[in-house]
Design a protein around this motif. Sequence first.
Motif, PDB file in Angstrom:
ATOM      1  N   PRO A 180      12.620  -4.268   5.344  1.00 24.59           N
ATOM      2  CA  PRO A 180      11.687  -3.482   4.531  1.00 24.59           C
ATOM      3  C   PRO A 180      10.572  -4.337   3.931  1.00 24.59           C
ATOM      4  CG  PRO A 180      13.958  -3.139   3.809  1.00 24.59           C
ATOM      5  CD  PRO A 180      14.009  -4.106   4.921  1.00 24.59           C
ATOM      6  N   VAL A 181      10.929  -5.522   3.452  1.00 22.27           N
ATOM      7  CA  VAL A 181       9.903  -6.379   2.845  1.00 22.27           C
ATOM      8  C   VAL A 181       8.900  -6.819   3.911  1.00 22.27           C
ATOM      9  CG1 VAL A 181       9.514  -8.433   1.456  1.00 22.27           C
ATOM     10  CG2 VAL A 181      11.645  -7.163   1.213  1.00 22.27           C
ATOM     11  N   GLN A 182       9.440  -7.189   5.076  1.00 21.51           N
ATOM     12  CA  GLN A 182       8.547  -7.607   6.163  1.00 21.51           C
ATOM     13  C   GLN A 182       7.595  -6.473   6.547  1.00 21.51           C
ATOM     14  OE1 GLN A 182      11.212  -8.786   9.237  1.00 21.51           O
ATOM     15  NE2 GLN A 182      11.676 -10.753   8.313  1.00 21.51           N
ATOM     16  N   PHE A 183       8.140  -5.253   6.618  1.00 21.30           N
ATOM     17  CA  PHE A 183       7.288  -4.114   6.977  1.00 21.30           C
ATOM     18  C   PHE A 183       6.196  -3.917   5.940  1.00 21.30           C
ATOM     19  CE2 PHE A 183       8.469  -0.915  10.329  1.00 21.30           C
ATOM     20  CZ  PHE A 183       9.131  -1.820  11.124  1.00 21.30           C
ATOM     21  N   ALA A 216      11.642  -0.593  -6.981  1.00 19.84           N
ATOM     22  CA  ALA A 216      10.394  -0.949  -6.302  1.00 19.84           C
ATOM     23  C   ALA A 216       9.279  -0.022  -6.758  1.00 19.84           C
ATOM     24  CB  ALA A 216      10.574  -0.853  -4.791  1.00 19.84           C
ATOM     25  N   PHE A 217       9.613   1.280  -6.879  1.00 19.38           N
ATOM     26  CA  PHE A 217       8.615   2.272  -7.255  1.00 19.38           C
ATOM     27  C   PHE A 217       8.060   1.974  -8.647  1.00 19.38           C
ATOM     28  CE2 PHE A 217       7.611   6.624  -8.809  1.00 19.38           C
ATOM     29  CZ  PHE A 217       6.647   6.934  -7.866  1.00 19.38           C
ATOM     30  N   VAL A 218       8.975   1.882  -9.595  1.00 18.02           N
ATOM     31  CA  VAL A 218       8.548   1.640 -10.971  1.00 18.02           C
ATOM     32  C   VAL A 218       7.936   0.242 -11.094  1.00 18.02           C
ATOM     33  CG1 VAL A 218       9.332   1.476 -13.352  1.00 18.02           C
ATOM     34  CG2 VAL A 218      10.304   3.213 -11.853  1.00 18.02           C
ATOM     35  N   GLY A 219       8.586  -0.729 -10.434  1.00 17.04           N
ATOM     36  CA  GLY A 219       8.119  -2.109 -10.531  1.00 17.04           C
ATOM     37  C   GLY A 219       6.694  -2.261 -10.034  1.00 17.04           C
ATOM     38  N   MET A 220       6.430  -1.661  -8.872  1.00 12.98           N
ATOM     39  CA  MET A 220       5.086  -1.768  -8.294  1.00 12.98           C
ATOM     40  C   MET A 220       4.061  -1.152  -9.242  1.00 12.98           C
ATOM     41  SD  MET A 220       3.841  -3.187  -5.795  1.00 12.98           S
ATOM     42  CE  MET A 220       2.445  -3.344  -4.761  1.00 12.98           C
ATOM     43  N   GLY A 221       4.438   0.015  -9.796  1.00 14.60           N
ATOM     44  CA  GLY A 221       3.528   0.672 -10.727  1.00 14.60           C
ATOM     45  C   GLY A 221       3.269  -0.201 -11.941  1.00 14.60           C
ATOM     46  N   ALA A 222       4.327  -0.774 -12.475  1.00 14.38           N
ATOM     47  CA  ALA A 222       4.185  -1.599 -13.668  1.00 14.38           C
ATOM     48  C   ALA A 222       3.325  -2.824 -13.381  1.00 14.38           C
ATOM     49  CB  ALA A 222       5.570  -2.031 -14.166  1.00 14.38           C
ATOM     50  N   ILE A 282      -4.505   6.827  -8.113  1.00 12.66           N
ATOM     51  CA  ILE A 282      -4.533   5.626  -7.281  1.00 12.66           C
ATOM     52  C   ILE A 282      -3.287   4.784  -7.517  1.00 12.66           C
ATOM     53  CG2 ILE A 282      -5.693   3.373  -7.261  1.00 12.66           C
ATOM     54  CD1 ILE A 282      -8.258   5.225  -7.035  1.00 12.66           C
ATOM     55  N   LEU A 283      -2.867   4.732  -8.762  1.00 11.75           N
ATOM     56  CA  LEU A 283      -1.640   3.996  -9.079  1.00 11.75           C
ATOM     57  C   LEU A 283      -0.453   4.633  -8.378  1.00 11.75           C
ATOM     58  CD1 LEU A 283      -1.414   1.520 -10.842  1.00 11.75           C
ATOM     59  CD2 LEU A 283      -0.554   2.973 -12.681  1.00 11.75           C
ATOM     60  N   LEU A 284      -0.394   5.978  -8.425  1.00 10.99           N
ATOM     61  CA  LEU A 284       0.686   6.702  -7.769  1.00 10.99           C
ATOM     62  C   LEU A 284       0.654   6.457  -6.267  1.00 10.99           C
ATOM     63  CD1 LEU A 284       2.974   8.714  -8.334  1.00 10.99           C
ATOM     64  CD2 LEU A 284       1.379  10.553  -7.858  1.00 10.99           C
ATOM     65  N   GLY A 285      -0.548   6.457  -5.708  1.00 14.87           N
ATOM     66  CA  GLY A 285      -0.689   6.212  -4.282  1.00 14.87           C
ATOM     67  C   GLY A 285      -0.144   4.859  -3.887  1.00 14.87           C
ATOM     68  N   ILE A 286      -0.446   3.854  -4.695  1.00 23.60           N
ATOM     69  CA  ILE A 286       0.035   2.503  -4.387  1.00 23.60           C
ATOM     70  C   ILE A 286       1.553   2.457  -4.471  1.00 23.60           C
ATOM     71  CG2 ILE A 286       0.039   0.106  -5.194  1.00 23.60           C
ATOM     72  CD1 ILE A 286      -2.825   0.676  -6.231  1.00 23.60           C
ATOM     73  N   MET A 287       2.100   3.124  -5.508  1.00 20.37           N
ATOM     74  CA  MET A 287       3.553   3.099  -5.674  1.00 20.37           C
ATOM     75  C   MET A 287       4.241   3.792  -4.504  1.00 20.37           C
ATOM     76  SD  MET A 287       3.206   3.979  -9.652  1.00 20.37           S
ATOM     77  CE  MET A 287       4.840   4.391 -10.198  1.00 20.37           C
ATOM     78  N   LEU A 288       3.710   4.953  -4.102  1.00 18.29           N
ATOM     79  CA  LEU A 288       4.322   5.693  -2.993  1.00 18.29           C
ATOM     80  C   LEU A 288       4.212   4.901  -1.699  1.00 18.29           C
ATOM     81  CD1 LEU A 288       3.040   9.274  -3.772  1.00 18.29           C
ATOM     82  CD2 LEU A 288       5.408   8.523  -3.782  1.00 18.29           C
TER      83      LEU A 288
END
Lengths: 257, 234, 622
Positions: free
Chosen positions: C202-205, A222-228, C167-173
Amino acid sequence: MSLAILTDVTKCIGCLECVAACKKENNLNMDVPREWQKMDGLSARNWTSVLHKPDNHNIRKQCRHCLEPACASACPVGALHTTPEGAVVYDNSKCLGCRYCMMACPYGIPRYDWDESVPYVRKCILCYDRIKEGKQPACTEACPTQATIFGKREDLIKVAHQRIKENPDLYINKVWGEHEIGGTSVLYISDIDLGFLSYQPELGTKALPRTTAPAMNAVPFAFVGMGAVMYGINWVIKRRMNNGQETGKEGNDGTDE
Amino acid sequence: MEQLLAFSKGPLFRLTFAVMVLGLARVLILDLLEIFRAYYRAGDKTVPWGQVITRSIEWLVPVRLVFKRRPVYSLFSMLFHVGLLLVPIFLYAHVQLWRDDLGFGIPTLPYAWAYGLTVLTIFAAAALIIGRILNRTSSFLSRKQDYLWPIVLLIPFVTGFVCAHMGVSASAYRFFMLMHVLSAELIFVLIPFTKIAHCVLMPLSQVVANVAWKFPPETDDKVCTTLNKKGAPV
Amino acid sequence: MVQMNRVQAVKTVLWSILGLTAAVGLTRFIFGLGATTNLSDATPWGLWIGFDVLSGVALAAGGFVITALFYVMRREEFHDFVKPAVLTAFLGYIAVVVGLLFDLGLPWNIWHMIIFWNPHSPLFEVGWCVMLYTTVLLLEFSPVPLEEFSRYAKIRTFLMKFRFPLILLGIMLSTLHQSSLGSLFLIMPFKLHPLWYSNILPVQFFVSAVALGFMMVIFESLVSHWLYIKDSETERIAKLGFIAAWVLFVYFLLRIGDIAFSGELGMIFTGTWEANLFIVEMLISVILPFIIFVVPRLRYNRKLQWVGSIMVVFGMVFNRINVGGLTMIRATGDIYLPSWMEIIVSMGVVSGAVLVFMFAIEKFHIWEERPRHPESNPYAPAAFDRSSGAWLGSPLLAASTRYSLAFVFAFAVGFALIPDNKIHSEGMDDIPVTRARGADTLFVDGNLNNFGVAFDHKKHEELTREGQACATCHHMNIPLDKNSGCWECHKKMFTVTDVFNHDWHASAGGAAIACDECHTPGQQRRAESAKNCEDCHRDLRVENTPIEVKAYLAPSYTDALHDICVACHLKKAVELADKPDLGLCPTCHGGETPENRRELYKYGQAARSLKPVVLPQVKKPE
């Protein structure tokens, strides 16, 4: 070497010797009813209790020492962990007091020092110090009728099935803890249904940590995927914008200056 | 009356005590804030710290400074202040209340000392009021609250004295105790908002005087220039 | 002028709440969770987790969704939302951490997550992500305050260079921990109601957090523009709401689809309170706001924008609270209602965040046009008190005077309201003792829980006849009585009873004794300087009794009885060779045989509930 306790409900006379022995072994203070206790006799100062049910049934309640414990998998700092002997023990120097273990336990066993300003989680640790030395836990040692006995888990399961086979009219043909949520180190055989010991009468055989495992395994993807995905979208949009604006003014460089 | 007494000893006491402690902290912080602001804006940023400290100590222990001028008045003032601070804080009965509730206490005054100091404080306050009326300068400068304060401060002392040292009947005891507690709580609430706040602001007054009320030598000229009256006498 | 009154009134209220919170917080850290919360062994997570943490993190989702929309998707029209959204997110996360500090039993160990790892735990992952993301948000936001200080220009440019990666890192985290908050509850299929439990929790959250993030940005924009009397961007809000509405739609499909997939769709209309709760939750969090923000005419209506965004904000908080504990009541059987102190702390944490937000809005370049505010203007005229005309000092001083006053008074009120009985009882139930019933055989069961002792009074009487008879146990003659029963003084099951009623003796309605009649005049009035009870009550103590009465405090019923019985039994167990078991618990409690136990039950009335066992750890009276 997985050690276990087998409790035979038909043999228990409700004398509470195990409770007294537990108190003495673990130096637990006197207990009084507090408003935050559950009405099952367990508390931060009572790690085992005996439930009295109608028709003279006495059922000993204690930590089940699951083979794959939900509490240990839930604890964010690993304060609860399983030892090679099978005991689920607690390291109070790591604990940060989030009480997720109490939420996660399907039997509702861990208790909290609500009245302390430095509180810890409290539960049976299978007298870990004693079983490490090769002795048996205080409670099984104290039992006057051998209703609760200590030994290797495989042996005890055999004993349990043997007793059921010898006396099929008395026992319900089930060893509680053999398969439930992945198996526990505290086993019960009984002549009444023991569903009341947990939140739900049937918990299934799937260990609870396995319910979170897929989600936790998906974390890196999920982490890598979202970033990609985000980077890809940005790249596409940027490219499209630059293409569209080649003849016109320069594209936005992404800052709000 | 029992319930009223229980209430004033419990929640009302906590309320007023918190108002006093935090209120004093508040005025102290606000005062410091304003001092820093004044210091920040001041043209001349030198502050004679040594002088400020010695002066503050001199005023705290006004033996040398004040005894020269009005020895009797200062003596009574000293006695009054000593009694006012020592008796309520170190009284056995008060410390015992803390001990019951919190589990720890501080050393206490012996019975005879408490008795003597209470009487002394009451007389000193009476003397101070009389002195204020008799002295022309003082009475000219005094406001209503300056006469009122020693009287208000005396109420808990007198009622407390009655409760502690005079064998009164049970119902009278209740009444005096209630008056004692309520008047003390009234004082607690008023302390941070009236001149009694000098109990924490006193050490700052010298700093204020040196930071905010300091005029550089050429101030006179500058003021006159601003007022378009150059050369005129100030 | 109107504008300032609104801002200042709101700030005064917020400071008051902070004052209350400070008083409650002090109590919580000194006396522990039991004294301040209604949490229990059955409900170990309460409002502070359900609202402060679960909802707090979701409410702070605005930061990552807006940055994703603006920086990644390049939707330039949302530029004005970015800075406030990132600030809200940053403050939101700080508030979450502060709320968590109140809730954690050992908050000073919060850093343990850094060194002790358990990667299997969703909470571990949430903890790490929150730590990292808060740092990222700090770096994302810090260019704004740094703008004010020219000497930090270099740092600012440095940070600006890394803006997009940050910002990318923020979105991923955010993706990780927003969803992992849902994973927290995957381990509790036995507790959570099936309408809320789902394998895709988790997806719903995550999806609901995205929708809530947009709505929170709308809500925050509406509120702050209302506060500082500014025209808000109705059009842009409508656009944002439209996006959010479709995210809500996806969320709706995920919820309903999952329930349908597990074949529990019928459960929604069974009419149980959980089913109704589910319907209400879906209506206010999804269905109604979806209609509002999808229909164009409704979408551009300012009032409906307020209604819609508030609905989603409340609905999603409601959802987090439902998952976080409310729907577990059926399994745990414990009805938890937060205490007022828990509610105050939750409100206080939010108030603190709002105050910092307002401070930042006034001080920094967050809006294109900074709100004009006299507190931030050094040249503003001084404030005067309206009633007296007294000078209140500079505007800043006048404002801080007001806020600090509100804080002080609120603190005092909170301090006064703290229930001292809850603190002093340490959660101990104050159970009055009922006297033993029976004649020759007494059933000693002070708290009527049927777990007592069948005491053969007659036999014990005979056993002690040679000695002092009654005096062996009955050591007091209270006024108008002789050889009083245990329960006359040991009035409480587990707590100490004050036998000497000072107030009664000294009150006009009671004995009406003046102070000096008991206390020696000329001495401190304390127990030692007073007369002894026996100076008036001549025969209070029974003669020749082996039991010593040391203080005016009677130990608890259980302590007293154990003290007398066990001491004697232990002695006799040694003396009498034929009864070695006399000192063991089962001799009195329960007996050795099942028949004996049944005998015990015969005396009891209908069992009320099973209470914990009290063991004879004999506590000496002080």
